[in-house]
Write a protein that holds these residues in place. Sequence first.
Motif: not given
Length: 393
Positions: A347, A350-351, A384, A387-388
């Motif tokens: 996380i 990526e986010e 976020r 979304r992940f």
Amino acid sequence: MDLAARVQALTPSTTLAITAKAKALKQSGHDVIGLGAGEPDFNTPSYILDAAAKAMQEGFTKYTPSGGIVELKDAIIKKMKVDQELDYTREEVIVTTGAKHALYTLFQVLLNPDDEVIIPTPYWVSYPEQIKLAEGKPVYVQASESNQFKLTPEQLESSITAKTKAVIINSPSNPTGMMYSKQELQALGEVCLKHNIFIISDEIYEKLIYTGDKHVSIAEISPELKENTIIINGVSKSHAMTGWRIGYALGKKEIIKAMTNLASHSTSNPTSIAQIAAMEAYNQTDQKLEEMKQAFSERLEKSYQWLIDIPGITCVKPNGAFYLFPNVKEAVRMNGFDSVESWVDAILEEEKVALVPGSGFGAPDNARLSYAISLDQLEEAMKRIHRFVKNHQ
């Protein structure tokens, strides 16, 4: 290099490690939202800043007594009388370089080799490390999520041995935000009195309660429990003064004297100017503190709802502090990761949202999120994470 074994055995602070990683990404130009830090995002109130500046200008920049200036001790004594109806003398108070240092010093003077200290799980990351540094033995007792992560009298009773010296009670709790009722504390206290063990009552989040309930210290329930309790507190969370490093302990004068003697050989004294600032914090009231509490309450309500809307995540709603401690086991499984640590790392990568894995708190199925940031940032962070989780299903 052959370092001391007691230092090599230490586990690095999970919260500080994730915060450092998030800061490094931010410095590299990434839009990182940090949910790891355990401190208010508000500045210290202006009347406290003014008192510190005045103290500097007036030359209050020298050594002070190792256990703290009497004026600050008196302010703490007054606070305890007003808030908890508890009476303490100056000999029963020590001012320390933060509440963490109060705990560290207490364990050093209280524990002999192999003395056991009962720690309900989940726990604040430094408890077991400090106990080990004092050559004591942490004894973990898993407080169940179904009981709001709170230790029961039956669990406490079954964990006590001939070597048990103390139990730690942290209410409201870091990382769960849960707090004990007077009845629950009384039941735990009866077990402690039966076995004559000390109670270490960490009350650092006492002013950050959002349910309308009054904070109860186990020491106020009876004179016998007060006699067996050492209260740990400070101004870091209540007055947005984390960097000032002022904490304190209250308890038997014999224990406080030993702690003061040790402090005289370690820190000499808490910072002179910070002591004046803390004294002002307790001697005055400021509407901004209530506004800070209201802001945290609003953030809790909204962030909690955003969080439990994410698939695979459940969360016991906290009563206080400024943390959410969700169970993310199902989300981790759904997303194809083998641990909460690897899920949290992904996380962040990526986010660009920094969470703290629950393993550092003794709860490997959970993660800790601090809502001590703005609502806008909180909402974006939750989007976020959502979304992940969706993208990895």
